[in-house]
Design a protein around this motif. Sequence first.
Motif, mmCIF file in Angstrom:
data_model
loop_
_atom_site.group_PDB
_atom_site.id
_atom_site.type_symbol
_atom_site.label_atom_id
_atom_site.label_comp_id
_atom_site.label_asym_id
_atom_site.label_seq_id
_atom_site.Cartn_x
_atom_site.Cartn_y
_atom_site.Cartn_z
ATOM 1 N N LYS A 180 0.892 -1.197 -0.043
ATOM 2 C CA LYS A 180 -0.102 -0.052 -0.089
ATOM 3 C C LYS A 180 0.904 1.174 0.127
ATOM 4 O O LYS A 180 0.555 2.348 -0.579
ATOM 5 N N THR A 181 1.912 1.378 0.804
ATOM 6 C CA THR A 181 2.792 2.579 0.889
ATOM 7 C C THR A 181 3.812 2.560 0.096
ATOM 8 O O THR A 181 4.756 3.201 -0.109
ATOM 9 N N LYS A 182 3.809 1.535 -0.913
ATOM 10 C CA LYS A 182 5.027 1.620 -2.097
ATOM 11 C C LYS A 182 4.724 2.909 -3.026
ATOM 12 O O LYS A 182 3.720 2.945 -3.416
ATOM 13 N N ALA A 183 5.761 3.633 -3.216
ATOM 14 C CA ALA A 183 5.834 4.619 -3.897
ATOM 15 C C ALA A 183 7.239 4.848 -4.508
ATOM 16 O O ALA A 183 8.188 4.545 -4.149
ATOM 17 N N PHE A 238 1.064 12.476 1.803
ATOM 18 C CA PHE A 238 2.374 12.352 1.062
ATOM 19 C C PHE A 238 3.358 13.523 1.218
ATOM 20 O O PHE A 238 3.013 14.697 1.606
ATOM 21 N N GLU A 239 4.289 13.113 1.044
ATOM 22 C CA GLU A 239 5.522 14.121 0.958
ATOM 23 C C GLU A 239 6.661 13.905 0.010
ATOM 24 O O GLU A 239 6.558 12.607 -0.390
ATOM 25 N N VAL A 240 7.287 15.078 -0.567
ATOM 26 C CA VAL A 240 8.544 14.732 -1.461
ATOM 27 C C VAL A 240 9.610 15.106 -0.577
ATOM 28 O O VAL A 240 9.599 16.401 -0.335
ATOM 29 N N VAL A 241 10.540 14.123 -0.253
ATOM 30 C CA VAL A 241 11.830 14.599 0.503
ATOM 31 C C VAL A 241 13.034 14.248 -0.344
ATOM 32 O O VAL A 241 13.012 13.900 -1.234
ATOM 33 N N SER A 254 15.956 21.080 1.574
ATOM 34 C CA SER A 254 15.078 21.059 2.366
ATOM 35 C C SER A 254 13.779 20.181 1.696
ATOM 36 O O SER A 254 13.926 19.864 0.652
ATOM 37 N N ASN A 255 12.803 19.622 2.388
ATOM 38 C CA ASN A 255 12.021 18.866 1.684
ATOM 39 C C ASN A 255 11.011 19.553 0.604
ATOM 40 O O ASN A 255 10.921 20.884 0.971
ATOM 41 N N VAL A 256 10.790 19.044 -0.599
ATOM 42 C CA VAL A 256 9.997 19.883 -1.652
ATOM 43 C C VAL A 256 8.787 19.951 -1.226
ATOM 44 O O VAL A 256 8.296 21.179 -1.459
ATOM 45 N N ALA A 257 7.969 19.032 -0.774
ATOM 46 C CA ALA A 257 6.504 19.425 -0.650
ATOM 47 C C ALA A 257 5.946 18.387 0.581
ATOM 48 O O ALA A 257 6.456 17.367 0.865
ATOM 49 N N SER A 258 4.742 18.773 1.218
ATOM 50 C CA SER A 258 4.153 18.204 2.125
ATOM 51 C C SER A 258 2.738 18.448 1.859
ATOM 52 O O SER A 258 2.442 19.572 2.258
ATOM 53 N N CYS A 259 1.926 17.288 1.640
ATOM 54 C CA CYS A 259 0.525 17.719 1.106
ATOM 55 C C CYS A 259 -0.269 16.626 1.967
ATOM 56 O O CYS A 259 -0.141 15.332 2.176
ATOM 57 N N THR A 260 -1.643 17.189 2.569
ATOM 58 C CA THR A 260 -2.394 16.589 3.384
ATOM 59 C C THR A 260 -3.896 16.707 2.815
ATOM 60 O O THR A 260 -4.044 17.870 2.043
ATOM 61 N N TRP A 261 -4.685 15.747 3.013
ATOM 62 C CA TRP A 261 -6.162 15.819 2.560
ATOM 63 C C TRP A 261 -7.021 16.739 3.762
ATOM 64 O O TRP A 261 -6.866 16.190 4.622
ATOM 65 N N THR A 262 -7.719 17.848 3.276
ATOM 66 C CA THR A 262 -8.494 18.506 4.457
ATOM 67 C C THR A 262 -9.874 18.683 3.854
ATOM 68 O O THR A 262 -9.874 19.339 2.951
ATOM 69 N N ASN A 263 -10.721 17.916 4.395
ATOM 70 C CA ASN A 263 -12.294 18.124 4.018
ATOM 71 C C ASN A 263 -12.473 17.486 2.431
ATOM 72 O O ASN A 263 -12.876 18.326 1.518
ATOM 73 N N GLY A 264 -11.434 16.654 2.300
ATOM 74 C CA GLY A 264 -11.661 15.996 0.695
ATOM 75 C C GLY A 264 -10.921 16.727 -0.335
ATOM 76 O O GLY A 264 -10.762 16.348 -1.491
ATOM 77 N N ARG A 317 7.038 9.856 -0.558
ATOM 78 C CA ARG A 317 6.669 8.902 0.547
ATOM 79 C C ARG A 317 5.258 9.316 1.029
ATOM 80 O O ARG A 317 5.145 10.481 1.469
ATOM 81 N N LEU A 318 4.557 8.340 1.224
ATOM 82 C CA LEU A 318 3.427 8.333 1.962
ATOM 83 C C LEU A 318 3.664 8.571 3.502
ATOM 84 O O LEU A 318 4.484 7.836 4.120
#
Length: 240
Positions: free
Chosen positions: A48-51, A81-84, A91-101, A139-140
């Motif tokens: 599931k977490t493979k990326a 997920f995030e891009v590290v 520094s880390n490139v991106a950090s993404c979260t789901w908020t209210n869809g 990475r998830l």
Amino acid sequence: MTSYTMEGGGRSRDFYTSSTSFPLRLIMSTLLLSFQISLNSRALAQAKTKASCNISSVKENEPAALTCVFSSDISVTKDNFEVVRPDGKGSNVASCTWTNGELECTTATGFDVNKTVTDHVIIRLSQATPAHTGQYACRLQGSDDGGFTHCDFVVMPGDPHDDSSAGVAAAVVIPLLVLIVLVAAILFVLWRKGKITRTQPSSPKRKQRMSREYKRTPLTRARDAVKESGHSSSRSAELF
């Protein structure tokens, strides 16, 4: 239940071997089943977490695009997920979260996340520099170190001739434009001071006279000259 009878001294003795081995077999079966379930659960979690990610090398100052590829559609699973940078060079490139869809991302300077997400997502870099060279990984959040693979990004030096050509063009064009503007300003000032006058158009009578003069042949001009000289002689005789 199997029993064994031994005769001796008028007595018999039964050995219930199954009654002594059954608890042991039950314990062993339970342990093996638990171990198998644990292995299967870990395998499913890792699947599931493979990326993975991929990004093509570009020249300096060119745009680039990094693609994260997941084993499932994260727009359905709503996995964050995030891009590290595993190499630690930035520094880390991106950090993404789901908020209210809705997907909300925090990105490093110069990076932008495409909000169209399925089993892959594209992160764009507006202008690559040598500092961006290195390792990247998608990475998830919550996955272990075995849940992703990294990709290498190389920023190649730009063509120095391009910069020199642009510099030469600027060195030629800019002074030329300044000279044109300067000459135009001087002419405008002189015109305002009246030192440069406009050529007045010829009147119709002048145009007709010039046209007749132009149409006269050399013979006609000579005859007219003789007539003019004769008139001048007669006027001189009259005076005397």
